[in-house]
Enzyme design. Structure first.
Site, mmCIF file in Angstrom:
data_model
loop_
_atom_site.group_PDB
_atom_site.id
_atom_site.type_symbol
_atom_site.label_atom_id
_atom_site.label_comp_id
_atom_site.label_asym_id
_atom_site.label_seq_id
_atom_site.Cartn_x
_atom_site.Cartn_y
_atom_site.Cartn_z
ATOM 1 N N LYS A 193 -10.601 0.365 1.454
ATOM 2 C CA LYS A 193 -11.601 1.044 2.262
ATOM 3 C C LYS A 193 -12.988 0.945 1.633
ATOM 4 O O LYS A 193 -13.994 0.803 2.341
ATOM 5 C CB LYS A 193 -11.190 2.503 2.450
ATOM 6 C CG LYS A 193 -9.887 2.654 3.238
ATOM 7 C CD LYS A 193 -9.374 4.084 3.208
ATOM 8 C CE LYS A 193 -8.092 4.216 3.998
ATOM 9 N NZ LYS A 193 -7.518 5.580 3.932
ATOM 10 N N GLY A 245 5.173 14.856 4.164
ATOM 11 C CA GLY A 245 4.854 13.638 4.894
ATOM 12 C C GLY A 245 3.483 13.077 4.617
ATOM 13 O O GLY A 245 3.054 12.107 5.251
ATOM 14 N N GLU A 254 4.019 8.534 1.020
ATOM 15 C CA GLU A 254 5.166 7.689 1.309
ATOM 16 C C GLU A 254 6.216 7.832 0.199
ATOM 17 O O GLU A 254 5.938 8.333 -0.893
ATOM 18 C CB GLU A 254 4.726 6.220 1.396
ATOM 19 C CG GLU A 254 3.664 5.947 2.444
ATOM 20 C CD GLU A 254 4.201 6.008 3.862
ATOM 21 O OE1 GLU A 254 5.448 5.978 4.038
ATOM 22 O OE2 GLU A 254 3.385 6.109 4.796
ATOM 23 N N GLU A 256 -13.230 1.218 13.701
ATOM 24 C CA GLU A 256 -13.590 2.563 13.251
ATOM 25 C C GLU A 256 -12.441 3.268 12.531
ATOM 26 O O GLU A 256 -12.655 4.005 11.567
ATOM 27 C CB GLU A 256 -14.020 3.414 14.454
ATOM 28 C CG GLU A 256 -14.536 4.794 14.085
ATOM 29 C CD GLU A 256 -15.812 4.733 13.251
ATOM 30 O OE1 GLU A 256 -15.739 5.090 12.061
ATOM 31 O OE2 GLU A 256 -16.849 4.325 13.782
#
Length: 440
Positions: free
Chosen positions: A210, A192, A195, A134
């Site tokens: 995804k 943050g 990256e 999930e």
């Protein structure tokens, strides 16, 4: 499936103790009674595989840590292995070993699943164990289970979403605060969200992984990351952001999986798009994720929430751990995830969409008609035409203008022919740019 007396704890091994892994470990270690009430058996965390034993990990007994990850997953008495190290290898080998030794697996590894979901699902089914993931697509947003369980009796026709929080934050800042791409990226890095090397996010690779997972689940077929058309956001200009605003749109990076009209194949793509503010995805701001599902019977469904971060991702992981542990206690497995249809992924040229095309021309009589003729010669109908003048010292007769043309829905292959002809035309002066349009 269970081992020995039902009163014995279910043994859990964790691979990875980073931001998410440490959070998962603490939940298992600090909430044993609550988890036992939900599962019906106690969970025992018997080992945590890490790369470096010297990294301080507050709240985790160092005795649980080991750098022998292969030895941990092959010990033979594990009920659940939670893989949170990421990447393809050694994650692939470790997950495969865990399945071969009879353990169910929970993973958040989108890169691994985008390439190996089909083979790993078949291996889990053959061994009678679970493979749950999930957290691999949209953090805390429950989307995997609805696709493979809640909607399995329906026919899904399209899954479209914002599945990368970094790019959504950057684009949101470009739209609302009028920042350049570089300035918005720098802000995302400072907070943050991005990256130090943001390539996987801004070039669309993360979203493509995804999209492959979502497409495979939605259409019960195997789709790999390499089959996903992928275009990132690095080339988006402030002029395109402004043009979208004038059209009542905002700009989003979308991941889309859609059945073709004959349902014989699927289109899977990731690209920036001008999204009408009337569409539900247009309102998804900041680093949030959202997934829009269309099915024949249930109609339109929308899932929105935190798509990343330690706590949200750990929440999704633990939801899977509890489900898998319940199955283990009952001596069953979900037996879900394996593909049973064989729809090919169609080339991007077969995709149908609306498009926004922009380019510079010299504003003189007949030029607009010549531009329209190029579109018409390839069967592409125009819906909206924008014209703006550029600052220039040329004579009035040769004053440069920028045209923005939105088309009606057309096949991408036709639009590609239009773009090729415009780039060769003597009345077109600057780079011809194109962006897809959604929900207009």
């Amino acid at each position: 499936m269970g081992r020995g007396s039902v009163s014995k704890p279910l043994k859990v091994a964790l691979l990875g103790a980073g931001v998410v892994g440490s959070q998962v470990a603490r939940i298992i270690l600090n909430e044993p009674d609550t988890l036992e009430q939900r599962i019906g058996r106690r969970l025992e965390l018997v080992g945590i595989g890490v790369r470096n034993l010297d990294v301080p990990r507050e709240g985790i007994d160092p005795a649980l840590l080991t750098t022998d990850l292969d030895g941990l997953v092959s010990r033979g008495d594990l009920d659940v292995v939670v893989e949170l190290i990421g990447g393809i290898e050694p994650a692939h080998a470790l997950v495969q070993t865990a399945i071969e030794h009879g353990a169910s697996v929970v993973t958040a590894n989108k890169a691994l699943l985008a390439d190996e979901l089909g083979p790993l699902s078949r291996a889990a089914q053959e061994k009678g164990v679970d493979l749950y993931y999930e957290a691999a697509v949209a953090g805390a947003i429950p989307i995997i289970r609805p696709l493979r369980e809640s909607l399995v009796g329906d026919e899904i026709t399209e899954v479209m979403g914002i599945v990368n929080g970094t790019t959504n934050y950057i684009l949101d800042k470009m739209v609302t605060d009028h920042l350049s791409f570089d300035a918005a990226l720098a802000e995302a890095q400072a907070l943050g969200y991005a990256e130090a090397d943001p390539t996987a996010d801004v070039e669309g690779h993360d979203a493509a992984a995804k999209a492959a997972i979502l497409a495979g689940l939605a259409f019960h077929t195997e789709v790999t990351r390499d089959e996903v058309f992928c275009e990132g956001i690095t080339g988006i200009t402030e002029a395109e952001i402004a043009a979208a605003d004038q059209l009542g749109c905002t700009v989003k990076l979308l991941a889309t999986a859609k059945l073709t009209s004959d349902a014989g194949s699927v289109i899977v793509k990731v690209h920036p798009a001008m999204v009408s503010r009337k569409h539900p995805l247009a309102a998804v701001s900041g680093a949030r994720n959202a997934i829009f599902v269309n099915s024949r019977e249930a109609g339109e469904l929308m899932f929105v929430g935190a798509g990343a971060g330690g706590a949200p991702t750990a929440s999704a992981v633990m939801g899977d751990v509890v489900t898998v542990a319940r199955n283990r206690r009952r001596g069953t497995a979900g037996h879900v995830g394996a593909a049973y249809t064989h729809r090919p992924v169609a080339p991007i040229g077969e995709s149908t969409a609306q498009f926004y095309v922009s380019f510079e021309v010299v504003d003189r009589p007949g030029v607009l008609a010549r531009c329209a003729a190029v579109f018409g010669s390839h069967g592409v109908s125009l819906r909206v035409v924008q014209q703006s003048y550029l600052d220039d010292e040329s004579s009035a007769e040769e004053h440069p203008a920028r045209l923005g043309i939105m088309t009606h829905a057309t096949q991408e292959a036709r639009l590609s022919q239009v773009l090729s002809e415009l780039r060769e035309a003597d009345f077109v002066g600057s780079q011809v740019r194109m962006m897809r349009v959604e929900g207009f």
